[in-house]
Design an enzyme around this catalytic site. Structure first.
Site, PDB file in Angstrom:
ATOM      1  N   GLU A 298      58.641  53.464  -5.676  1.00  0.00           N
ATOM      2  CA  GLU A 298      57.208  53.202  -5.418  1.00  0.00           C
ATOM      3  C   GLU A 298      57.281  51.684  -4.890  1.00  0.00           C
ATOM      4  O   GLU A 298      56.427  51.416  -3.900  1.00  0.00           O
ATOM      5  CB  GLU A 298      56.308  53.574  -6.538  1.00  0.00           C
ATOM      6  CG  GLU A 298      54.873  53.332  -6.136  1.00  0.00           C
ATOM      7  CD  GLU A 298      54.375  54.190  -5.351  1.00  0.00           C
ATOM      8  OE1 GLU A 298      54.284  55.509  -5.226  1.00  0.00           O
ATOM      9  OE2 GLU A 298      54.023  53.579  -4.285  1.00  0.00           O
ATOM     10  N   ASP A 302      56.077  50.201  -1.541  1.00  0.00           N
ATOM     11  CA  ASP A 302      54.959  49.458  -1.264  1.00  0.00           C
ATOM     12  C   ASP A 302      55.143  48.100  -0.688  1.00  0.00           C
ATOM     13  O   ASP A 302      54.763  47.446   0.281  1.00  0.00           O
ATOM     14  CB  ASP A 302      54.145  49.352  -2.795  1.00  0.00           C
ATOM     15  CG  ASP A 302      53.501  50.712  -3.230  1.00  0.00           C
ATOM     16  OD1 ASP A 302      53.757  51.750  -2.318  1.00  0.00           O
ATOM     17  OD2 ASP A 302      53.277  50.862  -4.267  1.00  0.00           O
ATOM     18  N   SER A 517      51.080  57.296  -1.410  1.00  0.00           N
ATOM     19  CA  SER A 517      51.690  56.046  -1.512  1.00  0.00           C
ATOM     20  C   SER A 517      52.223  55.278  -0.422  1.00  0.00           C
ATOM     21  O   SER A 517      52.037  53.766  -0.549  1.00  0.00           O
ATOM     22  CB  SER A 517      52.930  56.451  -2.303  1.00  0.00           C
ATOM     23  OG  SER A 517      52.967  56.337  -3.678  1.00  0.00           O
ATOM     24  N   ASP A 559      40.088  58.962  15.127  1.00  0.00           N
ATOM     25  CA  ASP A 559      39.589  60.307  14.629  1.00  0.00           C
ATOM     26  C   ASP A 559      40.742  61.203  14.465  1.00  0.00           C
ATOM     27  O   ASP A 559      41.309  61.449  15.623  1.00  0.00           O
ATOM     28  CB  ASP A 559      38.282  60.727  15.285  1.00  0.00           C
ATOM     29  CG  ASP A 559      37.663  61.748  14.473  1.00  0.00           C
ATOM     30  OD1 ASP A 559      37.885  61.997  13.194  1.00  0.00           O
ATOM     31  OD2 ASP A 559      36.766  62.211  14.942  1.00  0.00           O
ATOM     32  N   GLY A 578      34.646  63.277  13.537  1.00  0.00           N
ATOM     33  CA  GLY A 578      34.020  62.473  12.354  1.00  0.00           C
ATOM     34  C   GLY A 578      34.495  62.494  11.153  1.00  0.00           C
ATOM     35  O   GLY A 578      35.818  62.872  11.102  1.00  0.00           O
TER      36      GLY A 578
END
Ligand SMILES: *[C@@H]1O[C@H](CO)[C@@H](O)[C@H](O)[C@H]1NC(C)=O
Ligand SMILES: *[C@@H]1O[C@H](CO)[C@@H](O)[C@H](O)[C@H]1NC(C)=O
Ligand SMILES: *[C@@H]1O[C@H](CO)[C@@H](O)[C@H](O)[C@H]1NC(C)=O
Ligand SMILES: *[C@@H]1O[C@H](CO)[C@@H](O)[C@H](O)[C@H]1NC(C)=O
Ligand SMILES: *[C@@H]1O[C@H](CO)[C@@H](O)[C@H](O)[C@H]1NC(C)=O
Length: 600
Positions: A298, A302, A517, A559, A578
């Site tokens: 993780e 990141d 993540s 969108d 939307g």
């Protein structure tokens, strides 16, 4: 956190001197799912009690936060100082006095207490025997069915009646944290088929506003920094290394990032960044063992994507400890397991806080006691008021457990009644953070694990009224999933970003990783670039983003209208035009957002 073992024994005898007072229940929870009671906790086990005093003027803080985060308000960007925030959340002097007296009654001297900067939290290490007297309860050792973690907790606790006005909550008592990182998919990278960049081959993507952009065809199987810059329209933008803008990531669960893996990643995807690194800040026993052969997947994900997208912006990795397994025969306070508050205490005490912070961890909202969730959420509001944008991954289970099959789904309420309900995630459900869902493929569609839904704890903030009302009125067929979710709750997520097939280096090898993540540090990377734009133009950072995103920012988002995220035995919600509870308002179009954030 202060560790004072001899002292713990020293005041054990003082308990009997405390005058008897009538206790009144503060909080009671059903024994949480998957945790099993192994029996009474050892009397001498030390518990790091954290006591929250009521914040005197949070309503005013909240009003300031909304004014300074609303691009149409004259006070936009007038962020509060550390001292101004602290003055608004400082407890009333009567509460400080009452709590001091109560601690003294139990033989606890001031010297044994640690206080948050605003004095709204006080921490003290006490043996189980004393905590049981103070809280009129019995602590037990509980074990988790799946990962076998053990914690010392209780399902209810009380306080003397006259203390109820002065203490909002005490933990660790009823919070059985089972924090997880939101990393869903993980597989070895096949270096042949997954090799990044086949020059020449591109996919033309038509954005929701009709404009077209080109993305390398390889990005449909492997996401790299180049792919994200192409897809999100930021090719060629170079932020400043020196204008004061910073980005940070939080790591929990003993996760830390490996610097050599980062160099391999940079050699592969961001050659200009080679040899650059980031600052590591260890909080409450957080880990950073660079000699260990395997860093946290993780943390590596990141760090590589957030810092790779924003190089040369200075980066910080906060590694917060506090959740190692409890060992019943060792009387050290190792199982506090309230890492959000440990981190908040630390970061709120800093005079300068990074303008953009991403977190890829969370709990099921229902497993976090509401009193604790509200207090942690109030801490995030304090950071927003100081001018920090907080991104949290929305979770990897769609509307709950990610299971479309009614026969095997596990979305039951935790209140002992076992009613089937959608399970939103926390902190994503806190209205003062930006919750990031996930997409997949080029062109983008909603990823089937993207966490979304509606909070059962926090009501819908007004900045979402228009978008969410429109979703209910025109997008969700009437009566759909009635009773499974709270239509008046804070809606999740706010935005989204790519979340699968990310090429990451871990332990010297390339892997493909996915999960929200991946989307949270990605969205945070683009927010950091936007903060760079504003700061380079002499403007304050964006701070708490949501009022901007829902009033103006949506025009700079793509969108996402295809896909759905199943869970709890249902197909879940659909991505729609939307806002929708799968991909929120959409994914970034940096070039458009860059102009938008300079328009106010
Ligand atoms: C990208 O991959 C997805 C899933 O395999 C596929 O459906 C889609 O057609 C691909 N996009 C392009 C432009 O080939
Ligand atoms: C990184 O360091 C190596 C070894 O010192 C050097 O050869 C290389 O040029 C450096 N690369 C960059 C991009 O600074
Ligand atoms: C770091 O990890 C290595 C290898 O697993 C181990 O031998 C060493 O004791 C660890 N160091 C610390 C400070 O934990
Ligand atoms: C709820 O589920 C738990 C765990 O599966 C079980 O132990 C308990 O008996 C159930 N309660 C009811 C009321 O069905
Ligand atoms: C999702 O879209 C499908 C296809 O249009 C539709 O049948 C279904 O009712 C929609 N589900 C929800 C929850 O909106």
């Amino acid at each position: 956190m202060l560790v004072l073992l001899p002292f713990a024994f020293a005041f054990a005898g003082a308990v009997c001197a405390a005058p008897p007072r009538a206790h009144k229940l503060v909080e009671s929870v059903a024994p949480p799912r998957d945790w099993f009671n192994l029996g009474p906790a050892p009397a001498d086990h030390v518990i790091p009690l954290r006591i929250a005093l009521p914040q005197s003027d949070f309503d005013t803080l909240e009003r300031h936060l909304y004014e300074i985060s609303d691009p149409d308000h004259e006070r936009y960007g007038a962020h509060l100082s550390k001292e101004e925030v602290e003055a608004l959340v400082a407890p009333h002097p009567d509460s400080l006095r009452a709590v001091d007296a109560w601690l003294a009654e139990h033989g606890i001297p001031e010297s044994a207490c640690t206080r948050s900067p605003a004095k709204d939290w006080v921490s003290v290490n006490v043996p189980v025997s004393l905590a049981e007297t103070m809280l009129d309860t019995t602590f037990h050792v509980w074990k988790h069915a799946v990962d076998e973690d053990q914690v010392v907790r209780t399902t209810s606790y009380s306080l003397p009646e006259h203390m109820h006005a002065h203490i909002e909550l005490v933990q660790p008592t009823t919070f059985f944290s089972h924090m997880k990182n939101h990393r869903t998919t993980f597989r070895f990278s096949d270096s042949q088929s997954d090799a990044p960049s086949v020059p020449g081959e591109t996919i033309t993507v038509t954005n929701s506003d009709g404009t077209k952009i080109l993305v390398d065809a390889s990005c449909n199987t492997t996401i790299t920094i180049t792919c994200l810059k192409q897809l999100y329209n930021a090719v060629g933008y170079k932020p400043s290394a020196t204008n004061g803008n910073e980005i940070a990531l939080t790591g929990y669960l003993e996760q830390f990032a490996n610097v050599e893996d980062l160099q391999l990643f940079y050699a592969d995807q961001v050659p200009d960044a080679l040899n650059s690194s980031f600052k590591v800040t260890l909080i409450n026993g957080g880990q950073n063992n660079q000699t260990a052969s395997e860093a946290g997947d993780e943390a590596d994900l990141d760090v590589q994507f957030a810092f790779g997208l924003t190089f040369p912006t200075p980066g910080t990795f906060f590694s917060t400890g506090g959740s190692p397994p409890f060992i019943p025969d060792v009387d050290t306070p190792t199982d506090s397991n309230e890492p959000y508050t440990e981190w908040l205490d630390f970061v709120l005490a800093q005079h300068k806080v990074p303008q953009t912070i991403s977190t890829s961890y969370g709990d099921d909202e229902q497993t976090v006691p509401i009193s604790f969730a509200k207090r942690v959420c109030a801490g995030f509001a304090q950071l927003g008021a100081r001018g920090t944008s907080l991104m949290f991954s929305s979770g990897d289970g769609g509307v709950g457990d990610g299971d479309p099959d009614p026969a095997t789904q596990t979305c039951q309420t935790n209140d002992g009644r076992n009613v089937t309900k959608f399970i939103p995630g926390f902190p994503a459900s806190c209205p003062f953070v930006t919750a990031v869902g996930g997409t997949i493929n080029i062109p983008e569609v909603a990823v089937d694990f993207s966490g979304g839904g509606f909070s059962n704890y926090f009501s819908r903030p007004s900045y979402q009224d228009q978008a969410v009302t429109e979703f209910f009125a025109t997008k969700l067929p009437k009566g759909t999933y009635a009773g499974l979710f709270n239509p008046n709750g804070r809606a999740i997520p706010d935005v989204s970003a790519e979340s699968d097939k990310f090429r990451v280096f871990i332990g010297g090898q390339a892997f493909h990783i996915g999960g929200t993540s991946a989307s949270s540090p990605t969205f945070a990377g683009f927010v950091s670039l936007l903060n760079d734009v504003r700061i380079s133009h002499g403007r304050p950072s964006l701070g708490f983003l949501n009022p901007f995103l829902y009033s103006k920012g949506f025009a700079g988002l793509n969108d996402i209208t295809v896909g759905n995220a199943p869970g709890c035995g249902t197909p879940g919600f659909n991505a729609t035009s939307g806002w929708d509870p799968v991909t929120g308002l959409g994914t970034p179009n940096f070039a458009k957002l860059k102009d938008l954030v300079l328009s106010f």
